[in-house]
Design a protein around this motif. Sequence first.
Motif, mmCIF file in Angstrom:
data_model
loop_
_atom_site.group_PDB
_atom_site.id
_atom_site.type_symbol
_atom_site.label_atom_id
_atom_site.label_comp_id
_atom_site.label_asym_id
_atom_site.label_seq_id
_atom_site.Cartn_x
_atom_site.Cartn_y
_atom_site.Cartn_z
ATOM 1 N N LEU A 10 -4.673 -16.301 14.207
ATOM 2 C CA LEU A 10 -3.504 -15.472 14.479
ATOM 3 C C LEU A 10 -2.761 -15.086 13.205
ATOM 4 O O LEU A 10 -2.399 -13.912 13.018
ATOM 5 N N LEU A 11 -2.542 -16.073 12.336
ATOM 6 C CA LEU A 11 -1.653 -15.864 11.194
ATOM 7 C C LEU A 11 -2.356 -15.418 9.924
ATOM 8 O O LEU A 11 -1.741 -14.760 9.075
ATOM 9 N N ASP A 12 -3.622 -15.788 9.764
ATOM 10 C CA ASP A 12 -4.324 -15.471 8.520
ATOM 11 C C ASP A 12 -5.387 -14.391 8.687
ATOM 12 O O ASP A 12 -5.966 -13.931 7.696
ATOM 13 N N VAL A 13 -5.647 -13.999 9.931
ATOM 14 C CA VAL A 13 -6.610 -12.922 10.177
ATOM 15 C C VAL A 13 -5.897 -11.733 10.829
ATOM 16 O O VAL A 13 -5.796 -10.653 10.248
ATOM 17 N N ILE A 14 -5.370 -11.925 12.034
ATOM 18 C CA ILE A 14 -4.793 -10.803 12.771
ATOM 19 C C ILE A 14 -3.505 -10.283 12.122
ATOM 20 O O ILE A 14 -3.350 -9.070 11.924
ATOM 21 N N ALA A 15 -2.589 -11.191 11.768
ATOM 22 C CA ALA A 15 -1.301 -10.748 11.210
ATOM 23 C C ALA A 15 -1.465 -9.938 9.923
ATOM 24 O O ALA A 15 -0.862 -8.863 9.788
ATOM 25 N N PRO A 16 -2.249 -10.386 8.948
ATOM 26 C CA PRO A 16 -2.393 -9.561 7.732
ATOM 27 C C PRO A 16 -3.096 -8.235 7.969
ATOM 28 O O PRO A 16 -2.788 -7.248 7.304
ATOM 29 N N VAL A 17 -4.037 -8.193 8.902
ATOM 30 C CA VAL A 17 -4.679 -6.921 9.205
ATOM 31 C C VAL A 17 -3.671 -5.959 9.828
ATOM 32 O O VAL A 17 -3.624 -4.766 9.498
ATOM 33 N N GLN A 18 -2.821 -6.466 10.723
ATOM 34 C CA GLN A 18 -1.789 -5.615 11.311
ATOM 35 C C GLN A 18 -0.827 -5.115 10.234
ATOM 36 O O GLN A 18 -0.399 -3.959 10.253
ATOM 37 N N HIS A 19 -0.492 -5.981 9.289
ATOM 38 C CA HIS A 19 0.377 -5.562 8.182
ATOM 39 C C HIS A 19 -0.281 -4.434 7.392
ATOM 40 O O HIS A 19 0.373 -3.464 6.991
ATOM 41 N N LYS A 20 -1.575 -4.536 7.173
ATOM 42 C CA LYS A 20 -2.297 -3.502 6.439
ATOM 43 C C LYS A 20 -2.314 -2.199 7.218
ATOM 44 O O LYS A 20 -2.239 -1.110 6.630
ATOM 45 N N VAL A 21 -2.397 -2.281 8.537
ATOM 46 C CA VAL A 21 -2.332 -1.081 9.368
ATOM 47 C C VAL A 21 -1.019 -0.338 9.109
ATOM 48 O O VAL A 21 -0.997 0.885 8.921
ATOM 49 N N GLY A 22 0.097 -1.089 9.094
ATOM 50 C CA GLY A 22 1.389 -0.467 8.818
ATOM 51 C C GLY A 22 1.448 0.155 7.437
ATOM 52 O O GLY A 22 2.013 1.240 7.252
ATOM 53 N N ALA A 23 0.871 -0.535 6.446
ATOM 54 C CA ALA A 23 0.861 -0.003 5.078
ATOM 55 C C ALA A 23 0.041 1.284 5.002
ATOM 56 O O ALA A 23 0.403 2.217 4.269
ATOM 57 N N GLU A 24 -1.048 1.343 5.753
ATOM 58 C CA GLU A 24 -1.874 2.548 5.747
ATOM 59 C C GLU A 24 -1.137 3.719 6.399
ATOM 60 O O GLU A 24 -1.264 4.863 5.954
ATOM 61 N N TRP A 25 -0.357 3.435 7.449
ATOM 62 C CA TRP A 25 0.462 4.506 8.034
ATOM 63 C C TRP A 25 1.486 4.999 7.013
ATOM 64 O O TRP A 25 1.655 6.213 6.810
ATOM 65 N N ALA A 26 2.154 4.070 6.340
ATOM 66 C CA ALA A 26 3.171 4.451 5.364
ATOM 67 C C ALA A 26 2.575 5.305 4.253
ATOM 68 O O ALA A 26 3.221 6.224 3.741
ATOM 69 N N ALA A 27 1.341 5.016 3.866
ATOM 70 C CA ALA A 27 0.675 5.762 2.798
ATOM 71 C C ALA A 27 0.038 7.054 3.301
ATOM 72 O O ALA A 27 -0.629 7.759 2.535
ATOM 73 N N ASN A 28 0.228 7.375 4.586
ATOM 74 C CA ASN A 28 -0.298 8.590 5.205
ATOM 75 C C ASN A 28 -1.821 8.593 5.294
ATOM 76 O O ASN A 28 -2.453 9.652 5.321
ATOM 77 N N ARG A 29 -2.393 7.395 5.352
ATOM 78 C CA ARG A 29 -3.841 7.303 5.555
ATOM 79 C C ARG A 29 -4.192 6.975 7.000
ATOM 80 O O ARG A 29 -5.352 7.064 7.390
ATOM 81 N N PHE A 30 -3.192 6.565 7.789
ATOM 82 C CA PHE A 30 -3.324 6.386 9.232
ATOM 83 C C PHE A 30 -2.299 7.285 9.904
ATOM 84 O O PHE A 30 -1.157 7.396 9.449
ATOM 85 N N THR A 31 -2.700 7.909 11.000
ATOM 86 C CA THR A 31 -1.729 8.634 11.808
ATOM 87 C C THR A 31 -0.977 7.636 12.695
ATOM 88 O O THR A 31 -1.356 6.464 12.816
ATOM 89 N N VAL A 32 0.085 8.130 13.345
ATOM 90 C CA VAL A 32 0.811 7.290 14.301
ATOM 91 C C VAL A 32 -0.129 6.843 15.412
ATOM 92 O O VAL A 32 -0.114 5.687 15.848
ATOM 93 N N ALA A 33 -0.981 7.753 15.869
ATOM 94 C CA ALA A 33 -1.915 7.411 16.942
ATOM 95 C C ALA A 33 -2.893 6.322 16.500
ATOM 96 O O ALA A 33 -3.199 5.400 17.266
ATOM 97 N N GLN A 34 -3.394 6.406 15.279
ATOM 98 C CA GLN A 34 -4.299 5.369 14.773
ATOM 99 C C GLN A 34 -3.590 4.026 14.671
ATOM 100 O O GLN A 34 -4.162 2.975 14.991
ATOM 101 N N GLU A 35 -2.352 4.051 14.228
ATOM 102 C CA GLU A 35 -1.575 2.806 14.130
ATOM 103 C C GLU A 35 -1.379 2.185 15.500
ATOM 104 O O GLU A 35 -1.542 0.975 15.687
ATOM 105 N N HIS A 36 -1.061 3.014 16.481
ATOM 106 C CA HIS A 36 -0.860 2.506 17.834
ATOM 107 C C HIS A 36 -2.173 1.962 18.420
ATOM 108 O O HIS A 36 -2.172 0.937 19.107
#
Length: 369
Positions: free
Chosen positions: A51-77
Amino acid sequence: MTRPITRSDPAVLVRRAREELWRAVGVRDEYAAGQAVFTALDAGVSAEDVLLDVIAPVQHKVGAEWAANRFTVAQEHAATAVHDRIIAALAHRTRGTGPAEARGTVTVACVDGEWHALPARILAEVLSHRGYRVDFLGAQVPTPHLIAHLHQTAPTALAVSSSLPTRIPTAHAVITAAQAIGVPVLAGGAAFGEDGRHARRLGADAWAPDARAAAAVLDRGLPQPRTGAVRQSLDDLPHLADQEYTLVSRSKRQLVKNTLAGLEERLPAMRLYTDAQRERTAEDVAHVVDFLAVALYTDDARLFTDFLDWTGDILQARGVPARVIDPALALLQEELKDFPRALGMLTQGRARYGDDSPAPPAPGPRHDV
């Protein structure tokens, strides 16, 4: 020759699971995501570490990719939804069958207006695996209903989560109401500051930066608040006596309307905007007012300037210069010239843009993903 992964290589197992999960959520492959997680689990990685060392950091990276405009809102969701379903499957696979009450009952909830529920969901799962009985109430829980639930269930503690700083006033109401009925409150999430300063300012009984730390706090035990000891906002935040927060928040609609009118008058390019562009610009100005209001609530200008820095990064990642924000700040200064704290925060905000000549405001992205 590649050395085989064994149970004696937990760090390697976690890293590999994280890499495989990232690849899976990037292409919305829920089956591959589950395989990445359950392979690690079967190889000996604990559910908490997954939960904390696999899923949580990947989710954090998803948010960072949205912020960098490499993920759309739909991809993030979509990525968030995959994680949510994997966590549900993980819970049914790894939990015991009986109720876990030996360590107490914890209610985990997001404050009203907070839609980012995954951090709270992860905390709920970690606590369940540690032997707590958990009532997970999910996203956007209306405060009266949350307090009614606490009345009915009398949990050992309330863990309240918020990622959006604009929900701080609501979180404050939750904290004081819960404590008034004898339920101690543990606060967590980005809204409370990376150092927990806003949690302390609002009178929370404890703060934790992540789920593992939150579980440790609960394991040690929280002090029991005195039942019936109702605090008012001014008890924790005496600066609210100047009424600036109240007046700015109540006049938000008029402030946005006047700012848009001023922008259109001073910057003729805005007159050519489509209805969609005009609506997007109004949303961005409303976000500025919201963050100014919550900075006034906490008397912390960093809340406002950090938001402007973040917004500037978001805009620049989308090819829009950050200085498009400055004309709106200048107009808000004129609107709020009789509000010393607000004026000071707007001045600090404008200092972010130096002496560059202001550019016409461009419609920015929504920030409420």
